[in-house]
Design a protein around this motif. Structure first.
Motif, PDB file in Angstrom:
ATOM      1  N   GLY A 149       0.795  -1.221   0.000  1.00  0.00           N
ATOM      2  CA  GLY A 149       0.000   0.000   0.000  1.00  0.00           C
ATOM      3  C   GLY A 149       0.827   1.270   0.000  1.00  0.00           C
ATOM      4  O   GLY A 149       0.321   2.344  -0.318  1.00  0.00           O
ATOM      5  N   ARG A 150       2.092   1.155   0.365  1.00  0.00           N
ATOM      6  CA  ARG A 150       2.935   2.349   0.460  1.00  0.00           C
ATOM      7  C   ARG A 150       3.788   2.592  -0.777  1.00  0.00           C
ATOM      8  O   ARG A 150       4.535   3.564  -0.823  1.00  0.00           O
ATOM      9  CB  ARG A 150       3.820   2.246   1.696  1.00  0.00           C
ATOM     10  N   ILE A 151       3.700   1.692  -1.740  1.00  0.00           N
ATOM     11  CA  ILE A 151       4.459   1.937  -2.964  1.00  0.00           C
ATOM     12  C   ILE A 151       3.479   2.192  -4.108  1.00  0.00           C
ATOM     13  O   ILE A 151       2.348   1.709  -4.085  1.00  0.00           O
ATOM     14  CB  ILE A 151       5.435   0.779  -3.295  1.00  0.00           C
ATOM     15  N   SER A 152       3.929   2.957  -5.068  1.00  0.00           N
ATOM     16  CA  SER A 152       3.052   3.348  -6.173  1.00  0.00           C
ATOM     17  C   SER A 152       2.702   2.134  -7.037  1.00  0.00           C
ATOM     18  O   SER A 152       3.367   1.098  -6.991  1.00  0.00           O
ATOM     19  CB  SER A 152       3.731   4.409  -7.038  1.00  0.00           C
ATOM     20  N   THR A 153       1.673   2.285  -7.835  1.00  0.00           N
ATOM     21  CA  THR A 153       1.255   1.210  -8.740  1.00  0.00           C
ATOM     22  C   THR A 153       2.381   0.854  -9.702  1.00  0.00           C
ATOM     23  O   THR A 153       2.633  -0.327  -9.964  1.00  0.00           O
ATOM     24  CB  THR A 153      -0.016   1.621  -9.505  1.00  0.00           C
ATOM     25  N   ASP A 154       3.092   1.869 -10.213  1.00  0.00           N
ATOM     26  CA  ASP A 154       4.218   1.603 -11.114  1.00  0.00           C
ATOM     27  C   ASP A 154       5.298   0.784 -10.403  1.00  0.00           C
ATOM     28  O   ASP A 154       5.874  -0.149 -10.984  1.00  0.00           O
ATOM     29  CB  ASP A 154       4.823   2.903 -11.641  1.00  0.00           C
ATOM     30  N   PRO A 177      -4.351  -8.201   0.802  1.00  0.00           N
ATOM     31  CA  PRO A 177      -4.097  -6.840   0.314  1.00  0.00           C
ATOM     32  C   PRO A 177      -4.916  -6.571  -0.949  1.00  0.00           C
ATOM     33  O   PRO A 177      -5.072  -7.447  -1.796  1.00  0.00           O
ATOM     34  CB  PRO A 177      -2.595  -6.842  -0.003  1.00  0.00           C
ATOM     35  N   LEU A 178      -5.437  -5.361  -1.069  1.00  0.00           N
ATOM     36  CA  LEU A 178      -6.211  -4.991  -2.254  1.00  0.00           C
ATOM     37  C   LEU A 178      -5.409  -5.226  -3.529  1.00  0.00           C
ATOM     38  O   LEU A 178      -5.959  -5.577  -4.567  1.00  0.00           O
ATOM     39  CB  LEU A 178      -6.635  -3.525  -2.179  1.00  0.00           C
ATOM     40  N   GLU A 179      -4.105  -5.047  -3.442  1.00  0.00           N
ATOM     41  CA  GLU A 179      -3.234  -5.215  -4.606  1.00  0.00           C
ATOM     42  C   GLU A 179      -3.187  -6.665  -5.092  1.00  0.00           C
ATOM     43  O   GLU A 179      -2.646  -6.951  -6.149  1.00  0.00           O
ATOM     44  CB  GLU A 179      -1.814  -4.737  -4.276  1.00  0.00           C
TER      45      GLU A 179
END
Length: 173
Positions: free
Chosen positions: A31-36, A61-63
């Protein structure tokens, strides 16, 4: 470029065995790192390099669950159930024995109602049971309410952090 050099250095140190990364609170890390950055991480983890990630998370995690998210369907998920009452009792008694406090284990065995109440309130969560053991060791004669208050004092920062990572609307609910 520096990240790639660092990764190459770690892999060269690991040799053929590869790397195993243990990540607690995986949902916070992702959650703390960007999508890229997540897509870049997925590319590294999914490549030919011998890297295994063993992550723990209180919820998926949502990711990893949203269809267009970088790690959708990427990790092999294993759900860990809580310990049952017998397992919890065994863990508490084993910890007491290992700590040189077999009398604490014997005392707990004589209080099945207390153990049942503690099991119900901890949900059999192993991490919470370990924290509970630490509270029991401090004052084995304390009543269950005092022991639970001690446990709550220890876990409040953990649950506060979990609460704060929720979306604003979810926090309100």
């Amino acid at each position: 470029a520096r990240a790639h050099l660092a990764l190459e250095r770690l892999l060269s140190l690991a040799g053929e065995r590869g790397l195993v990364l243990f990540v607690d609170n995986l949902q916070q890390v992702l959650g703390r790192i960007s999508t890229d950055e997540q897509w870049a991480l997925r590319k590294v983890l999914g490549g030919s390099m011998p890297i295994i990630v063993i992550g723990a998370s209180p919820a998926p995690p949502l990711e990893t669950t949203e269809y267009k998210a970088p790690f959708y369907d990427f990790f092999q998920t294993t759900w860990l159930r809580g310990l049952n009452l017998a397992e919890m009792t065994h863990v508490l008694r084993s910890m007491a024995t290992n700590d040189g406090r077999p009398e604490l284990g014997a005392q707990l065995a004589k209080q099945p109602a207390r153990l049942q109440a503690l099991h119900t309130l901890t949900g059999g969560n192993p991490r919470t049971i370990v924290l509970l053991y630490r509270v029991l060791v401090r004052d084995p004669q304390a009543d269950i309410r005092a022991q639970l208050e001690g446990l709550i004092d220890q876990v409040t920062p953990l649950y506060k952090a979990r609460f704060e990572e929720l979306a604003d609307q979810t926090q309100l609910v």
